[in-house]
Design a protein around this motif. Structure first.
Motif, PDB file in Angstrom:
ATOM      1  N   SER A  95       8.307 -76.499-110.200  1.00  0.00           N
ATOM      2  CA  SER A  95       7.621 -76.510-111.498  1.00  0.00           C
ATOM      3  C   SER A  95       6.556 -75.432-111.604  1.00  0.00           C
ATOM      4  O   SER A  95       6.093 -75.121-112.694  1.00  0.00           O
ATOM      5  CB  SER A  95       6.979 -77.875-111.752  1.00  0.00           C
ATOM      6  OG  SER A  95       5.864 -78.072-110.890  1.00  0.00           O
ATOM      7  N   GLY A  96       6.142 -74.857-110.472  1.00  0.00           N
ATOM      8  CA  GLY A  96       5.103 -73.834-110.509  1.00  0.00           C
ATOM      9  C   GLY A  96       3.702 -74.389-110.605  1.00  0.00           C
ATOM     10  O   GLY A  96       2.742 -73.643-110.703  1.00  0.00           O
ATOM     11  N   SER A  97       3.543 -75.710-110.582  1.00  0.00           N
ATOM     12  CA  SER A  97       2.235 -76.303-110.843  1.00  0.00           C
ATOM     13  C   SER A  97       1.348 -76.390-109.618  1.00  0.00           C
ATOM     14  O   SER A  97       0.130 -76.353-109.723  1.00  0.00           O
ATOM     15  CB  SER A  97       2.418 -77.708-111.426  1.00  0.00           C
ATOM     16  OG  SER A  97       3.049 -78.558-110.480  1.00  0.00           O
ATOM     17  N   GLU A 129       0.162 -74.272-120.793  1.00  0.00           N
ATOM     18  CA  GLU A 129       1.556 -73.997-121.113  1.00  0.00           C
ATOM     19  C   GLU A 129       1.829 -72.518-121.359  1.00  0.00           C
ATOM     20  O   GLU A 129       2.929 -72.144-121.759  1.00  0.00           O
ATOM     21  CB  GLU A 129       1.988 -74.841-122.311  1.00  0.00           C
ATOM     22  CG  GLU A 129       2.038 -76.317-121.968  1.00  0.00           C
ATOM     23  CD  GLU A 129       2.393 -77.208-123.135  1.00  0.00           C
ATOM     24  OE1 GLU A 129       3.434 -76.962-123.764  1.00  0.00           O
ATOM     25  OE2 GLU A 129       1.633 -78.153-123.410  1.00  0.00           O
ATOM     26  N   TYR A 134       7.808 -79.067-121.415  1.00  0.00           N
ATOM     27  CA  TYR A 134       7.055 -78.625-120.239  1.00  0.00           C
ATOM     28  C   TYR A 134       7.466 -79.482-119.048  1.00  0.00           C
ATOM     29  O   TYR A 134       7.547 -80.710-119.162  1.00  0.00           O
ATOM     30  CB  TYR A 134       5.562 -78.767-120.530  1.00  0.00           C
ATOM     31  CG  TYR A 134       4.649 -78.114-119.534  1.00  0.00           C
ATOM     32  CD1 TYR A 134       4.653 -76.737-119.362  1.00  0.00           C
ATOM     33  CD2 TYR A 134       3.764 -78.867-118.765  1.00  0.00           C
ATOM     34  CE1 TYR A 134       3.792 -76.123-118.460  1.00  0.00           C
ATOM     35  CE2 TYR A 134       2.905 -78.273-117.864  1.00  0.00           C
ATOM     36  CZ  TYR A 134       2.923 -76.895-117.711  1.00  0.00           C
ATOM     37  OH  TYR A 134       2.065 -76.297-116.812  1.00  0.00           O
ATOM     38  N   SER A 190       6.082 -80.451-116.358  1.00  0.00           N
ATOM     39  CA  SER A 190       5.078 -81.296-115.707  1.00  0.00           C
ATOM     40  C   SER A 190       4.404 -82.166-116.751  1.00  0.00           C
ATOM     41  O   SER A 190       4.173 -81.732-117.883  1.00  0.00           O
ATOM     42  CB  SER A 190       4.017 -80.433-115.016  1.00  0.00           C
ATOM     43  OG  SER A 190       2.911 -81.221-114.616  1.00  0.00           O
ATOM     44  N   ARG A 225       3.582 -70.482-113.734  1.00  0.00           N
ATOM     45  CA  ARG A 225       4.818 -70.009-114.350  1.00  0.00           C
ATOM     46  C   ARG A 225       5.799 -71.177-114.374  1.00  0.00           C
ATOM     47  O   ARG A 225       5.910 -71.919-113.409  1.00  0.00           O
ATOM     48  CB  ARG A 225       5.385 -68.826-113.573  1.00  0.00           C
ATOM     49  CG  ARG A 225       4.427 -67.653-113.510  1.00  0.00           C
ATOM     50  CD  ARG A 225       5.054 -66.450-112.830  1.00  0.00           C
ATOM     51  NE  ARG A 225       4.076 -65.392-112.638  1.00  0.00           N
ATOM     52  CZ  ARG A 225       3.690 -64.526-113.577  1.00  0.00           C
ATOM     53  NH1 ARG A 225       4.228 -64.597-114.778  1.00  0.00           N
ATOM     54  NH2 ARG A 225       2.784 -63.598-113.327  1.00  0.00           N
ATOM     55  N   TRP A 226       6.521 -71.322-115.491  1.00  0.00           N
ATOM     56  CA  TRP A 226       7.384 -72.490-115.614  1.00  0.00           C
ATOM     57  C   TRP A 226       8.606 -72.185-116.462  1.00  0.00           C
ATOM     58  O   TRP A 226       8.614 -71.245-117.247  1.00  0.00           O
ATOM     59  CB  TRP A 226       6.614 -73.673-116.204  1.00  0.00           C
ATOM     60  CG  TRP A 226       6.067 -73.431-117.593  1.00  0.00           C
ATOM     61  CD1 TRP A 226       4.922 -72.761-117.910  1.00  0.00           C
ATOM     62  CD2 TRP A 226       6.625 -73.879-118.835  1.00  0.00           C
ATOM     63  NE1 TRP A 226       4.726 -72.757-119.280  1.00  0.00           N
ATOM     64  CE2 TRP A 226       5.760 -73.438-119.868  1.00  0.00           C
ATOM     65  CE3 TRP A 226       7.766 -74.598-119.177  1.00  0.00           C
ATOM     66  CZ2 TRP A 226       5.999 -73.706-121.219  1.00  0.00           C
ATOM     67  CZ3 TRP A 226       8.013 -74.863-120.512  1.00  0.00           C
ATOM     68  CH2 TRP A 226       7.130 -74.425-121.520  1.00  0.00           C
ATOM     69  N   THR A 227       9.621 -72.986-116.254  1.00  0.00           N
ATOM     70  CA  THR A 227      10.799 -72.974-117.107  1.00  0.00           C
ATOM     71  C   THR A 227      10.952 -74.379-117.681  1.00  0.00           C
ATOM     72  O   THR A 227      10.549 -75.368-117.047  1.00  0.00           O
ATOM     73  CB  THR A 227      12.057 -72.591-116.318  1.00  0.00           C
ATOM     74  OG1 THR A 227      12.196 -73.486-115.206  1.00  0.00           O
ATOM     75  CG2 THR A 227      11.960 -71.158-115.816  1.00  0.00           C
TER      76      THR A 227
END
Length: 509
Positions: A28-30, A240, A417, A419, A447-449
């Motif tokens: 998730s990039g979190s 976001e 999103y 997360s 960074r996220w998809t």
């Protein structure tokens, strides 16, 4: 890399995350290492009152933060705090003791304070970017003072919580811009606005940047800086990655909140929306235009309290494929943008003896989506072009039925999103920027998809036909059947001062 304890103090609970950008995160990039949540309980009172116990809010912040740090099993380098925004309380600066309950952003009892200042409404809109409405902080502050709360200071809850954590007396620029007391262009307290609401200018906290260290705290272990101060919805916008003009997100929590970045332009809405500071960081102040839907998850809670669904997790299982003509306007706490009618009530239309609970459940979800779709169209008008995508977060994004209805009615792809922690992650990113001065915003944001994307299935004609029926039902939900079109005329772009369209002298307190 900076490890941050990010605290999101909300209406129905406080969430705390320990965030380490280098930690494994499942893609998730979190970088979330640990999460803790502690519920808080608003009191819904007759006459539109919604209050919270300040002691419960503070206890939830401390408990959630300590639980998250303990679960992470590591120290943190900083603490970030995202806050509810417009919720206010009176308190004693010497002792920190509350002198009133916390009056929630949902509370509508300050309508009389707004009505008494109605002659100043256009001037207030030009100066602040907001509308004169009980939703915002200053009318509630005036309500407390006019209802016998003497002494102390009246601030938003973030200032009180930060005082207990650090001893500082501050608020951030984004939160301040939700108060009706801030000059939107100078991003500073406006003495004329303060006087209009009969408040004490000496009682206002210092305004900080969102990437500024406000103080230090040892509440969660070793003494560490406190930074990343920001109002919740703008925190989610940042988290976001809506960093450029025209990008937008909607958060589905107690209410639904759609914000679109307008860059460095403090656009005054011509469509009944509001304009605020998005955040102040790296010496720049981007703005955002936003629209609010007062009831989203709270409408689902109403469904559960009636026994129509067992929990939010059952929405997709229970909701019908088609509402069979049933339309819901879920304005249980009034209608916000663009109507701004706190006295509006919820309603169902199109009910027949064949209507069943599954039709009502779907109608409520479509009603939430319809309000957001209305805001989406108005945001496009203010931006000068349609949104191309809508990023979404919050607990209700788990409902496939709601998200598909959102894509169908807004006629844009909806990116979920990945997360459930967008608000806390946005605050954490701003705190990292405070401790890492060379870190660009684009690198601070995870960074996220999308976890899932919903494409519109309805043709545009069907969406418009539904929204026309929904708008008719919304008009009927207003107490006055002859209510004018909700969208106000665009206020003149020039500012006004005393003797030039400013509020009349008797309205200044």
């Amino acid at each position: 890399m900076t490890t941050v304890l990010a605290i999101d103090q909300g209406t129905s609970g406080t969430k705390a995350l320990v965030v380490d950008p280098e930690a494994p995160d499942g893609g998730s990039g979190s970088g979330v290492v640990a999460v803790a949540e502690v519920p808080v309980t608003p009191d819904y009172l007759p006459g539109g009152g919604v209050e919270q116990d300040p002691a419960q809010l503070l206890a939830s912040v401390l408990a959630a933060g300590r639980q998250a740090v303990a679960a992470a099993g590591r120290p943190v380098d900083a603490v970030a705090l995202a806050n509810q925004g417009e919720t206010v309380l009176a308190w004693d600066r010497a002792t920190g003791k509350p002198l009133s309950p916390a009056v929630s952003w949902q509370d509508s009892r300050a309508q009389r304070q707004c009505d008494a200042r109605a002659d100043a409404a256009e001037w207030v809109a030009r100066r602040t970017g907001l509308v004169l409405n009980p939703y915002f902080s200053a009318p509630k502050m005036a309500w407390l003072r006019e209802n016998g709360v003497r002494g102390g200071v009246v601030t938003t809850t973030d200032t009180w919580l930060l005082h207990h954590l650090t001893g500082a007396y501050v608020t951030d620029a984004a939160t301040a811009s939700r108060s009706l007391l801030l000059d939107l262009d100078t991003v500073d307290w406006d003495p004329e606005l303060v006087a209009l609401f009969g408040l004490d200018p000496a009682g206002l906290p210092r305004i900080t940047a969102c990437d500024e260290v406000a103080g230090t705290t040892a509440a969660f272990g070793a003494e560490v800086p406190v930074a990343g101060l920001v109002v919740d919805q703008q925190a989610a916008l940042f988290g976001e990655g809506c960093l450029t003009a025209g990008t937008a997100k909607c958060t589905y929590g107690t209410g639904a909140f759609l914000l679109a970045n307008t860059g460095g332009a403090a656009v005054r809405s011509g469509s009944g929306l509001t304009t605020s500071v998005a955040w102040r960081a790296r010496g720049a102040t981007p703005y955002c235009v936003d629209g609010q839907v007062y009831t989203a998850a709270s409408a689902v809670r109403w469904l559960t309290e009636l026994g129509l669904v067992g929990s939010a997790a059952e929405l997709d299982e229970v909701a019908a494929e088609d509402a069979e003509g049933v339309v819901c306007v879920p304005s249980f706490a009034g209608l916000a943008a663009p109507w701004w009618r706190s006295e509006a009530t919820a309603s169902f239309a199109g009910l027949t003896l064949a209507s069943r609970r599954e039709h009502l459940v779907l109608a409520v979800l479509q009603g939430v989506a319809a309000q957001v779709a209305e805001v989406t169209g108005l945001v496009a008008a203010d931006l000068g072009g349609p949104l191309t995508r809508l990023r979404v977060d919050g607990g209700l994004t788990r409902s496939r039925t709601l998200m598909q209805a959102q894509a169908d009615l807004a006629q844009v792809p909806v990116d979920v999103y990945p997360s459930p922690h967008a608000t806390a992650l946005g605050a954490a990113a701003l705190a990292r920027m405070a401790l890492e001065p060379e870190l660009p915003a684009a690198d601070a944001v995870p960074r996220w998809t999308p976890g899932r994307t919903y494409e519109p299935r309805w043709p545009r004609a069907r969406a418009e036909e539904f929204l026309d029926r929904w708008r008719t039902a919304a008009g009927a939900a207003l107490p006055r059947q002859d209510a004018p079109d909700p969208a106000p005329t665009d206020p003149a772009p020039t500012d006004a001062g005393p003797g030039d369209g400013a509020p009349p002298q008797e309205g200044r307190g």
